[in-house]
Design a protein around this motif. Structure first.
Motif, short mmCIF file in Angstrom:
data_model
loop_
_atom_site.label_atom_id
_atom_site.label_comp_id
_atom_site.label_asym_id
_atom_site.label_seq_id
_atom_site.Cartn_x
_atom_site.Cartn_y
_atom_site.Cartn_z
N MET A 1 0.85 -1.21 0.00
CA MET A 1 0.00 0.00 0.00
C MET A 1 0.87 1.24 0.00
N SER A 2 0.65 2.09 -1.00
CA SER A 2 1.46 3.31 -1.03
C SER A 2 0.80 4.41 -0.20
N HIS A 4 0.72 8.69 0.64
CA HIS A 4 0.93 9.97 -0.04
C HIS A 4 0.85 11.08 1.00
N SER A 21 -3.31 5.09 -0.17
CA SER A 21 -3.99 5.23 -1.46
C SER A 21 -5.48 4.97 -1.38
N GLN A 22 -5.89 4.10 -0.47
CA GLN A 22 -7.30 3.70 -0.43
C GLN A 22 -8.17 4.61 0.41
N THR A 24 -10.50 7.32 1.84
CA THR A 24 -11.40 8.30 1.25
C THR A 24 -11.26 9.62 2.02
N ALA A 44 -21.64 4.60 -0.43
CA ALA A 44 -21.72 4.18 -1.83
C ALA A 44 -22.14 5.32 -2.76
N GLY A 45 -22.02 6.54 -2.29
CA GLY A 45 -22.31 7.67 -3.16
C GLY A 45 -23.77 7.89 -3.48
N ASN A 60 -19.60 13.86 -2.81
CA ASN A 60 -19.72 12.81 -1.80
C ASN A 60 -18.32 12.45 -1.34
N CYS A 62 -17.38 10.14 0.56
CA CYS A 62 -17.14 8.69 0.62
C CYS A 62 -16.64 8.14 -0.71
N MET A 63 -16.84 8.88 -1.79
CA MET A 63 -16.43 8.44 -3.12
C MET A 63 -15.27 9.27 -3.65
N THR A 64 -14.70 10.11 -2.79
CA THR A 64 -13.56 10.94 -3.19
C THR A 64 -12.35 10.44 -2.41
N LEU A 65 -11.26 10.17 -3.10
CA LEU A 65 -10.07 9.70 -2.40
C LEU A 65 -9.36 10.89 -1.74
N VAL A 67 -6.25 11.27 -1.36
CA VAL A 67 -5.07 11.64 -2.15
C VAL A 67 -5.41 12.58 -3.31
N GLU A 68 -6.66 12.48 -3.80
CA GLU A 68 -7.10 13.40 -4.87
C GLU A 68 -7.20 14.84 -4.38
#
Lengths: 155, 296
Positions: A1-2, A4, A21-22, A24, A44-45, A60, A62-65, A67-68
């Protein structure tokens, strides 16, 4: 698992976080920053309980990472009140009785704030469209819509 | 449960392709993630090693008019695959040239989903009734695909292999954008869908129509409909009954008969019966044609 390292502004304060990375945005807000006002409903968006403003627009979380969100500005329900005063939409939803169990309320407030920022005098149809992604199982929506109307007509 | 190990935010198309092709395990392109992250988390998509996020690639996040590479006088509307549904709804270029796409994108999900979900994701997920894809099909969109060998263009329908299956090679190819013909004089488009409940839901049936009008005659027309087969459907026999005719009740009846003979409507347990969908074909055909006709 990376992992960031990200830097983001949350309710006006700059935060630096190391996130897998995973993870949210919802998990980062609740578990890393202890901002538990944002709720995990369906994960679940679908339900909108986790809605936050990301660079001014409702998403949402819950659907946005997480890291983004490097470099982004995030506003959660905790960021609506300022200087010891509630946001007008918070006052209005209390006044109109638009809160019952309260679980959808943070998301409803954020979506309503986003609408009012973009369109200070929305019609009822525009209010309902802006809240279409926020499910409420208690109120039947009428009092929520009335609360948004109250703010819209007060200025 | 680990659904993915690594995340790469691509800064350019070559960067995205490099990350895709050199990942030490399965890699997938992700846009807004509103479909893919959910499919990964809920086990409908096998775990991947790397997610390559393309929503920060500058060429994939613009909407602009581009000159045709062969004919400089004929422009095309270019929409990057990483453009969100909300950006499309707010775009004056799309409003001027592709009204059906605005109507379709404005109905996808709720505001939270539209703010992150991308048009490229709507198409690459390859569902037969994706609203954006149905509008793009009626608008005669061409897709641009990048791979380590370069870029190529193809008709939109060539991307589809089956429900949820696209022809894109997941670890070598990247859908970078869409080219749409500019709207000419007396041309217009429209999109409608029926869904239940009104709000955030998948369509029971959707339809997009593009037409060109000369006087009282439909000189050219394209109709797309979903879900009416495992792939999005261009209703070519309905189109040929309409071409050269006035949209009167007799012509509409003939077009409807042709449409019903070329679609394969199914009963789906949570959405609608085939019989109801047949009924809706008539409603949507009349609505979309009339709306496009009045705009043309």
């Amino acid at each position: 698992m990376s992992y960031h390292r990200i830097t983001l502004s949350v309710n006006g304060s700059v935060e630096q976080l190391d996130v897998p990375s995973q993870m949210t945005l919802l998990q980062a807000l609740r578990d890393k920053l202890a901002l538990t006002g944002t709720k995990n409903g369906c994960n679940a968006g679908e339900c909108g309980a986790c809605t936050v403003l990301l660079n001014g627009e409702p998403v949402n979380s819950c659907m946005t990472l997480a890291v983004e969100c490097d470099g982004a500005s995030v506003v959660t329900v905790e960021g609506l009140a300022g200087n010891g005063e509630l946001d007008p939409i918070q006052d209005a939803i209390i006044d109109e009785g638009g809160v019952q169990c309260g679980f959808c309320t943070p998301g409803v407030l954020i979506s309503s704030r986003a609408l009012l920022d973009r369109n200070p005098h929305p019609t009822e149809a525009e209010i309902r469209e802006a809240l279409v992604g926020n499910l409420c199982r208690c109120t039947g929506y009428v009092r929520i819509v009335e609360a948004v109307k109250q703010v819209a007509s007060s200025r | 449960m680990t659904h993915w190990q690594n995340y790469h935010l691509a800064r350019s198309i070559p960067d995205a392709l490099q990350a895709l092709t050199t990942a030490p395990g399965p890699a997938r392109i992700v846009g807004g993630g509103t479909d893919l992250l959910l499919d990964l988390q809920q086990g409908r998509h096998p775990p991947v090693h790397t997610l390559v996020d393309v929503t920060a690639v500058p060429e994939m996040t613009v909407i602009e008019i581009r000159a045709d590479r062969r004919d400089a006088s004929a422009g095309r509307l270019y929409i990057g695959a990483g453009v969100t549904h909300s950006q499309i709804v707010a775009s004056p270029f799309v409003a001027a040239h592709a009204q059906a796409l605005i109507e379709a994108c404005g109905l996808v999900g709720g505001p939270q989903v539209r703010n992150t979900a991308t048009l490229g994701g709507n198409v690459a997920h390859a569902l037969p009734a994706a609203d954006g894809a149905i509008a793009l099909l009626a608008l005669n969109a061409t897709v641009e695909i990048a791979s380590p060998e370069g870029t190529r263009r193809a008709p939109l329908i060539d991307l589809y292999r089956g429900p949820g299956r696209s022809s894109l090679e997941p670890q070598r190819e990247l859908l970078t954008g869409f080219y749409l013909p500019l709207r000419g004089g007396r041309q217009a488009s429209a999109f409608r869908r029926v869904m239940r409940p009104q709000g955030v839901a998948l369509p029971i049936l959707n339809m997009a129509c593009w037409l060109e009008r000369i006087g009282d005659v439909i000189s050219d027309v394209r109709i797309a409909i979903g879900p009416a087969s495992p792939l999005p459907v261009r209703a070519k026999s309905a189109e040929s009954t309409l071409r050269g005719k006035s949209p009167d009740s007799e012509t509409l009846a003939a077009a409807l008969a042709a449409l019903l003979s070329e679609v394969h409507l199914r009963t789906s347990p949570h959405r609608a019966t085939a019989e109801y969908r047949r009924h809706l074909c008539s409603v949507l055909l009349e609505d979309t044609l009339q709306s496009a006709w009045e705009r043309a």
